[in-house]
Design a protein around this motif. Structure first.
Motif, PDB file in Angstrom:
ATOM      1  N   HIS A  34       0.839  -1.209   0.000  1.00 31.97           N
ATOM      2  CA  HIS A  34       0.000   0.000   0.000  1.00 31.97           C
ATOM      3  C   HIS A  34       0.872   1.256   0.000  1.00 31.97           C
ATOM      4  CE1 HIS A  34      -3.968   1.912   1.631  1.00 31.97           C
ATOM      5  NE2 HIS A  34      -3.317   2.742   0.839  1.00 31.97           N
TER       6      HIS A  34
ATOM      7  N   HIS B  77       1.481   5.055  -2.161  1.00 29.36           N
ATOM      8  CA  HIS B  77       1.078   6.048  -3.166  1.00 29.36           C
ATOM      9  C   HIS B  77       2.338   6.763  -3.651  1.00 29.36           C
ATOM     10  CE1 HIS B  77      -3.307   5.946  -2.167  1.00 29.36           C
ATOM     11  NE2 HIS B  77      -2.861   5.578  -0.976  1.00 29.36           N
TER      12      HIS B  77
ATOM     13  N   LYS C  54      -8.551  -1.116  -6.546  1.00 31.55           N
ATOM     14  CA  LYS C  54      -8.906  -0.332  -5.376  1.00 31.55           C
ATOM     15  C   LYS C  54     -10.160   0.470  -5.638  1.00 31.55           C
ATOM     16  CE  LYS C  54      -7.345   2.941  -1.984  1.00 31.55           C
ATOM     17  NZ  LYS C  54      -6.278   3.810  -1.479  1.00 31.55           N
TER      18      LYS C  54
ATOM     19  N   HIS D 226      -6.186  -0.270   5.391  1.00 31.67           N
ATOM     20  CA  HIS D 226      -5.923   0.618   6.542  1.00 31.67           C
ATOM     21  C   HIS D 226      -7.014   0.624   7.615  1.00 31.67           C
ATOM     22  CE1 HIS D 226      -8.479   3.273   4.225  1.00 31.67           C
ATOM     23  NE2 HIS D 226      -7.545   3.601   3.375  1.00 31.67           N
TER      24      HIS D 226
ATOM     25  N   ASP E 274       0.522   2.357   3.853  1.00 30.35           N
ATOM     26  CA  ASP E 274      -0.313   3.453   3.326  1.00 30.35           C
ATOM     27  C   ASP E 274       0.516   4.737   3.220  1.00 30.35           C
ATOM     28  OD1 ASP E 274      -2.305   4.972   2.245  1.00 30.35           O
ATOM     29  OD2 ASP E 274      -3.564   5.027   4.039  1.00 30.35           O
TER      30      ASP E 274
HETATM   31 ZN   LIG Z   1      -3.878   4.750   0.740  1.00 25.04          ZN
END
Ligand SMILES: [Zn+2]
Length: 438
Positions: free
Chosen positions: A62, A64, A149, A237, A310
């Motif tokens: 996870h 970004h 997602k 998350h 995350d």
């Molecule tokens: Zn995320």
């Protein structure tokens, strides 16, 4: 016969436990694991220091990266440098907040082109399920994304709209049809709308605006849709411990549901977040100390399957926008480089072993994503390895991390466990490769 590399480790975390071992590598793969003094002729021999443990590289599912389109938030070069420095040897990139979002084969090609030549660890990609991509998910799956997602509430960026309940069922139906995987940001917009979203520097007021009930409500919706469609589904998350009984029941029922939580939910708690400290803002929010301890218990008993960072950075300007006003600052925590050390630090203070931490950040996420050659030190797997000094203390300084923007909720925080050396495919010099779902 001469092998490429042998690493002799006073302690190595193997699937069967932590023991002294030698790891023999040929052509980027582990070919044998034996006693530490096993006879082996190798072009290179590495002997780890007495305080170092050989572990499989972490697999962070996870992350970004934000390139292209928002590269000033984080790009492939900086993200994968941070990953490597933190002992993460494979990451899977989220389909937002880059532009375009990864919602079509063309957009995936753009992503891959952006990552090419800049991946200092192995990089894979998630696809996105947004209203406009429904009906066309199969094409993206066939191109090698690891799954899809979706959001059930607004994502924070306009180009990645959320699914309503009917669209969620459509997406799950479609994904179940080809045996894919849906990963869900689970907050219920109807519940969020029932609560005030006050401006200001008070962390408690922000936390109160995104209550546990929003997570639990959305997870209930997901579970209902799983019963109807049979789609393999994952909750991203998880912050709300109040949702754990629901999750445990769904698993006991045999539904193919998995759950992750994040290092920041396992490390911080709401009472210790200073007023205006928007570097701690994320959605769903960091909650109470009691809630945090319940997340640890759920990890231990398997209700939560694993931990992923995350990693969701933004520019320092956006992250600190509003001068400490939680309603204005960007929500997202950069945690890629500190994930392994933070999970290990929290684990050891609660009596868990390094084997447990490795299972949570490497073995289980690798297996769940379908990365069968990652996540363990055993013959046949890729030699993505880390020499980790679990007892070495260090203090995080945001400016010393490899991120593009020097903002970290961990700034000034004491952690245990240093990454000393990293091998990708048995080489400390090798760059990462772009990986597709096998
Ligand atoms: Zn995320």
């Amino acid at each position: 016969m001469t092998h490429d590399l042998v690493i002799r480790a006073p302690r190595a975390v193997l699937p069967t436990g932590t023991v002294p071992a030698s790891v023999l590598v040929d052509g980027g793969r582990i070919v044998a694991v034996g006693p530490i003094d096993a006879h082996a002729a190798a072009a290179r021999e590495v002997v780890l220091a007495p305080d170092e443990v050989l572990i499989p590289g972490a697999v962070d599912t996870h992350v970004h990266v934000n390139e292209p389109g928002r590269t000033e938030w984080e790009g492939f070069d900086s993200a994968t440098r941070a990953a490597r420095a933190g002992g993460v040897t494979t990451l899977i990139d989220m389909p937002l907040n880059s532009i375009p979002p990864t919602v079509s084969p063309d957009a995936l090609a753009v992503k891959r082109a952006a990552a090419e030549g800049k991946a200092h660890v192995n990089v894979g990609f998630w696809g996105g399920a947004i209203p406009a991509s429904l009906g066309g998910l199969r094409g993206l799956w066939d191109e090698g994304v690891f799954g899809f997602k979706c959001f059930l509430a607004p994502s924070g960026v306009d180009e990645f709209p959320h699914l309503d309940r009917a669209q969620l069922v459509m997406a799950m139906d479609e994904i179940a049809g080809f045996g894919g995987l849906l990963i869900v940001h689970a907050e219920d917009p109807a519940v969020l709308e029932m609560y005030d979203h006050p401006a200001g520097r008070d962390y408690g007021a922000f936390m109160g605006s995104r209550p546990q009930a929003a997570e639990a409500g959305a997870i209930e919706t997901v579970i209902t849709a799983m019963r109807a469609t049979g789609a393999r589904t994952h909750i991203l998350h998880l912050s709300a411990a109040s949702a754990l009984p629901l999750i445990a029941e769904a698993k006991a029922e045999g539904l193919p549901l998995t759950v992750e939580t994040c290092p920041h939910y396992l490390t911080f708690d709401a009472d210790h977040i200073p007023a205006g400290a928007t570097q701690y803002k994320c959605c769903p929010p960091i909650r109470s100390e009691e809630n945090r301890e319940r997340l640890w218990e759920a990890l231990a008993d398997g209700t939560i399957d694993f931990v992923a960072s995350d990693h969701s950075p933004a520019t320092a300007d956006l992250k600190m926008a509003g001068g400490g006003d939680f309603s204005v600052a960007w929500g997202g925590i950069a945690g890629l480089q500190t994930s392994l050390a933070a999970v290990w630090t929290g684990a050891r203070t609660r009596g868990f072993s390094l084997d447990d931490a490795v299972r949570w950040v490497s073995t289980r996420p690798a297996a769940w994503a379908g990365l069968a050659s990652k996540g363990a030190i055993e013959a046949g797997r890729d030699a993505d390895l880390v020499a980790f000094a679990p007892e070495e203390p260090w203090e995080v300084h945001a400016g010393s991390l490899e991120y593009r923007n020097p903002v970290s909720a961990y700034d000034g925080h004491a952690l245990a466990g240093r990454v000393r050396r990293v091998w990708l495919a048995g080489s400390e010099e090798a760059e990462g490769t772009l990986v597709a779902r096998p």
